[in-house]
Design an enzyme around this catalytic site. Structure first.
Site, PDB file in Angstrom:
ATOM      1  N   SER A 132       4.744  19.550 -19.373  1.00  0.00           N
ATOM      2  CA  SER A 132       4.057  18.365 -19.921  1.00  0.00           C
ATOM      3  C   SER A 132       3.368  17.585 -18.809  1.00  0.00           C
ATOM      4  O   SER A 132       2.255  17.084 -18.977  1.00  0.00           O
ATOM      5  CB  SER A 132       5.076  17.449 -20.613  1.00  0.00           C
ATOM      6  OG  SER A 132       5.719  18.129 -21.656  1.00  0.00           O
ATOM      7  N   THR A 158       0.562  33.179 -21.437  1.00  0.00           N
ATOM      8  CA  THR A 158       0.267  34.080 -22.561  1.00  0.00           C
ATOM      9  C   THR A 158      -0.737  35.148 -22.140  1.00  0.00           C
ATOM     10  O   THR A 158      -1.715  34.851 -21.451  1.00  0.00           O
ATOM     11  CB  THR A 158      -0.306  33.239 -23.737  1.00  0.00           C
ATOM     12  OG1 THR A 158       0.688  32.287 -24.139  1.00  0.00           O
ATOM     13  CG2 THR A 158      -0.699  34.102 -24.917  1.00  0.00           C
ATOM     14  N   GLU A 358       0.649  24.088 -25.473  1.00  0.00           N
ATOM     15  CA  GLU A 358      -0.587  23.277 -25.443  1.00  0.00           C
ATOM     16  C   GLU A 358      -0.281  21.804 -25.745  1.00  0.00           C
ATOM     17  O   GLU A 358      -1.063  21.099 -26.384  1.00  0.00           O
ATOM     18  CB  GLU A 358      -1.651  23.873 -26.363  1.00  0.00           C
ATOM     19  CG  GLU A 358      -2.012  25.284 -25.884  1.00  0.00           C
ATOM     20  CD  GLU A 358      -3.322  25.826 -26.399  1.00  0.00           C
ATOM     21  OE1 GLU A 358      -4.185  25.030 -26.789  1.00  0.00           O
ATOM     22  OE2 GLU A 358      -3.465  27.051 -26.379  1.00  0.00           O
ATOM     23  N   GLY A 359       0.855  21.363 -25.242  1.00  0.00           N
ATOM     24  CA  GLY A 359       1.271  19.970 -25.395  1.00  0.00           C
ATOM     25  C   GLY A 359       2.264  19.814 -26.520  1.00  0.00           C
ATOM     26  O   GLY A 359       1.960  20.132 -27.672  1.00  0.00           O
TER      27      GLY A 359
HETATM   28  C1  LIG Z   1       5.445  30.943 -26.001  1.00  0.00           C
HETATM   29  C2  LIG Z   1       4.813  30.060 -24.976  1.00  0.00           C
HETATM   30  C3  LIG Z   1       3.540  30.365 -24.507  1.00  0.00           C
HETATM   31  C4  LIG Z   1       2.962  29.552 -23.512  1.00  0.00           C
HETATM   32  N1  LIG Z   1       1.716  29.901 -23.024  1.00  0.00           N
HETATM   33  C5  LIG Z   1       1.196  29.181 -21.991  1.00  0.00           C
HETATM   34  C6  LIG Z   1      -0.059  29.571 -21.409  1.00  0.00           C
HETATM   35  O1  LIG Z   1      -0.702  30.546 -21.819  1.00  0.00           O
HETATM   36  N2  LIG Z   1      -0.523  28.864 -20.355  1.00  0.00           N
HETATM   37  C7  LIG Z   1       0.149  27.780 -19.857  1.00  0.00           C
HETATM   38  O2  LIG Z   1      -0.336  27.178 -18.898  1.00  0.00           O
HETATM   39  N3  LIG Z   1       1.327  27.368 -20.400  1.00  0.00           N
HETATM   40  C8  LIG Z   1       1.866  28.049 -21.454  1.00  0.00           C
HETATM   41  N4  LIG Z   1       3.070  27.666 -22.004  1.00  0.00           N
HETATM   42  C9  LIG Z   1       3.787  26.525 -21.452  1.00  0.00           C
HETATM   43  C10 LIG Z   1       3.734  25.305 -22.362  1.00  0.00           C
HETATM   44  O3  LIG Z   1       2.451  24.755 -22.372  1.00  0.00           O
HETATM   45  C11 LIG Z   1       4.823  24.318 -21.901  1.00  0.00           C
HETATM   46  O4  LIG Z   1       6.063  24.894 -22.281  1.00  0.00           O
HETATM   47  C12 LIG Z   1       4.667  22.950 -22.544  1.00  0.00           C
HETATM   48  O5  LIG Z   1       3.573  22.283 -22.010  1.00  0.00           O
HETATM   49  C13 LIG Z   1       5.929  22.080 -22.357  1.00  0.00           C
HETATM   50  O6  LIG Z   1       6.313  22.046 -21.019  1.00  0.00           O
HETATM   51  P1  LIG Z   1       7.841  22.329 -20.590  1.00  0.00           P
HETATM   52  O7  LIG Z   1       8.253  23.582 -21.287  1.00  0.00           O
HETATM   53  O8  LIG Z   1       7.889  22.307 -19.109  1.00  0.00           O
HETATM   54  O9  LIG Z   1       8.669  21.160 -21.204  1.00  0.00           O
HETATM   55  P2  LIG Z   1       8.860  19.701 -20.567  1.00  0.00           P
HETATM   56  O10 LIG Z   1       7.546  19.143 -20.138  1.00  0.00           O
HETATM   57  O11 LIG Z   1       9.944  19.769 -19.550  1.00  0.00           O
HETATM   58  O12 LIG Z   1       9.365  18.904 -21.841  1.00  0.00           O
HETATM   59  C14 LIG Z   1      10.724  18.969 -22.307  1.00  0.00           C
HETATM   60  C15 LIG Z   1      10.886  17.920 -23.413  1.00  0.00           C
HETATM   61  O13 LIG Z   1      10.621  16.609 -22.873  1.00  0.00           O
HETATM   62  C16 LIG Z   1       9.586  15.974 -23.621  1.00  0.00           C
HETATM   63  N5  LIG Z   1       8.760  15.176 -22.729  1.00  0.00           N
HETATM   64  C17 LIG Z   1       8.226  15.557 -21.545  1.00  0.00           C
HETATM   65  N6  LIG Z   1       7.482  14.563 -21.011  1.00  0.00           N
HETATM   66  C18 LIG Z   1       7.538  13.540 -21.895  1.00  0.00           C
HETATM   67  C19 LIG Z   1       6.975  12.215 -21.923  1.00  0.00           C
HETATM   68  N7  LIG Z   1       6.208  11.752 -20.930  1.00  0.00           N
HETATM   69  N8  LIG Z   1       7.245  11.421 -22.994  1.00  0.00           N
HETATM   70  C20 LIG Z   1       8.026  11.881 -24.020  1.00  0.00           C
HETATM   71  N9  LIG Z   1       8.583  13.123 -24.034  1.00  0.00           N
HETATM   72  C21 LIG Z   1       8.353  13.926 -23.002  1.00  0.00           C
HETATM   73  C22 LIG Z   1       8.803  17.087 -24.237  1.00  0.00           C
HETATM   74  O14 LIG Z   1       8.110  16.653 -25.397  1.00  0.00           O
HETATM   75  C23 LIG Z   1       9.896  18.100 -24.549  1.00  0.00           C
HETATM   76  O15 LIG Z   1      10.490  17.787 -25.772  1.00  0.00           O
HETATM   77  C24 LIG Z   1       3.647  28.432 -23.019  1.00  0.00           C
HETATM   78  C25 LIG Z   1       4.922  28.117 -23.531  1.00  0.00           C
HETATM   79  C26 LIG Z   1       5.502  28.904 -24.481  1.00  0.00           C
HETATM   80  C27 LIG Z   1       6.871  28.523 -24.993  1.00  0.00           C
END
Ligand SMILES: Cc1cc2nc3c(=O)[nH]c(=O)nc-3n(C[C@H](O)[C@H](O)[C@H](O)COP(=O)(O)OP(=O)(O)OC[C@H]3O[C@@H](n4cnc5c(N)ncnc54)[C@H](O)[C@@H]3O)c2cc1C
Length: 377
Positions: A132, A158, A358-359
């Site tokens: 995020s 992906t 994607e967020g």
């Molecule tokens: C199947 C899959 C495919 C993906 N494909 C790609 C890709 O092609 N390219 C790419 O770049 N990424 C990709 N991602 C990554 C994806 O974009 C991230 O998983 C996503 O942005 C969330 O980041 P994180 O997993 O680090 O969770 P975190 O950012 O650690 O979030 C964990 C929790 O905390 C919450 N949180 C975090 N910050 C805040 C805030 N400021 N306020 C309130 N709540 C908050 C979140 O909503 C979530 O519930 C993929 C992920 C998956 C699961």
């Protein structure tokens, strides 16, 4: 005010629907079990003009509207959501190259993405510890004359194993946080680039999600994509459009779940009572509300009006609604919902991630709140 898509958009929807029913729907359950997507299918999808739909005609693309794109992704996702996410990410990469790329970059990558020579394009922003909060990414790029050296790791990417081009974000040092990030185009054969570990996922299992390693990965400086230090803005703009794709993907999965329940009741009419009817009515209402939000965001993008907040609303609402719809579908089928004799358990697993990538929904709400706060100023 008109609440209908036009005949060109309907033609794209029909093309996607017939591709999906012929090439995707019969195999989606097998691909899910085998955890792989045949590259030939992705190539066929591109050759059918369904990848990079919004790339303008003057750049060799189909030049279709975002509304048509949203309708097409919905159709693909209703049949196979792993294919839909692959096409959606590739289309986001193709559109970003069309918008930001130099004429040479467009010429080098767009024909391959559009013809299917590259089965997919990949979007490499996330890192271990930077999801995020994308501005905290740590991959570094050192520009030395005509050469650039990349070092770091990307995660959850992906289509990594079969992508022909990767849009990669790396810190180039112009500033802290989201400043000082630049964007580069990386090819799988670049020295020092390696596709790493594949994730074992609960859903979208046919769509490979991998880490990428950059170990003094050497590329030429003409692979710099956009202005140095402005990479974060490129990512945010691409994700604004990408969110319409994820919302449409979730909508397609939700439709497939509703269809599966209807088909189930045809075979088991005794299970359809007033209580089930009411729950089905709620699922259909949620589906209709989500579709309107998606089409509104897509239309605003086509009209070149601000659409960022509406895309965030469409993404948050549709993905949450689609999760509820799939859960309801599973419940309505009772014990049958939990077996792979019916598609609902796969849809239930596939839809889960749509609120995350994607967020996350929380991130969408931050985007929405900021837009209202800036309007209030
Ligand atoms: C199947 C899959 C495919 C993906 N494909 C790609 C890709 O092609 N390219 C790419 O770049 N990424 C990709 N991602 C990554 C994806 O974009 C991230 O998983 C996503 O942005 C969330 O980041 P994180 O997993 O680090 O969770 P975190 O950012 O650690 O979030 C964990 C929790 O905390 C919450 N949180 C975090 N910050 C805040 C805030 N400021 N306020 C309130 N709540 C908050 C979140 O909503 C979530 O519930 C993929 C992920 C998956 C699961």
């Amino acid at each position: 005010m008109e609440f209908a898509w036009n005949s060109d958009q309907e033609a794209v929807r029909q093309r996607a629907a017939s591709f999906a029913s012929e090439f995707l729907a019969p195999h989606a359950a097998t691909w899910d079990q085998e955890e792989s997507l045949p590259e030939g299918v992705l190539r066929a999808c591109a050759r059918s003009g369904l990848t990079g739909l919004t790339v303008p005609k003057e750049m060799g693309g189909p030049g279709e509207s975002t509304v048509a794109y949203a309708l097409a992704i919905t159709e693909l996702a209703a049949a196979c959501s792993s294919t839909a996410v692959t096409v959606a990410v590739s289309s986001m990469v193709a559109e970003t190259i069309a918008n930001i790329g130099t004429p040479e970059q467009r010429e080098r990558y767009l024909p391959s993405l559009l013809s299917g020579e590259f089965p997919a394009g990949s979007f490499a922003l996330s890192e271990p510890g930077s999801g995020s909060d994308a501005g905290s990414l740590r991959t570094r790029a050192e520009i030395k004359g005509e050469q650039v050296f990349l070092n770091g790791e990307k995660s959850w990417i992906t289509s990594g194993p079969f992508a022909g081009v990767f849009v990669v974000w790396a810190r180039t040092g112009e500033g802290e946080g989201s400043r000082g990030v630049s964007t580069f185009l990386v090819e799988p054969s670049d020295p020092g680039f390696e596709v790493g570990r594949k994730e074992e996922k609960m859903g979208l299992r046919a769509s490979p999600t991998v880490s990428l390693n950059f170990d003094d990965c050497r590329i030429t400086s003409d692979r710099l994509f956009g202005e140095p230090g402005r990479g974060f803005r490129i990512a945010m703009q691409a994700l604004d459009g990408g969110r319409i794709g994820v919302a449409s993907q979730a909508l397609g999965i939700a439709r497939a779940a509703i269809d599966a329940v209807e088909r189930y009741y045809e075979v088991h009419p005794h299970r359809r009572g007033a209580y089930e009817e009411s729950r089905l009515a709620h699922m259909k209402s949620e589906f209709a509300a989500a579709r309107l939000l998606i089409l509104q965001a897509a239309w605003l993008k086509d009209e070149k009006k601000p659409f960022s907040a509406k895309a965030a609303m469409a993404k948050a609402y549709s993905t949450e609604a689609a999760n509820t719809i799939c859960q309801e579908a599973l419940d309505l089928l009772g014990e049958d919902g939990c077996t792979n004799d019916y598609p609902v358990e796969r849809l239930f697993r596939d839809v889960r991630v749509t609120t995350i990538y994607e967020g996350t929904s929380e991130v969408q709400r931050i985007v929405i709140s900021r837009s209202f706060l800036s309007e209030a100023r």
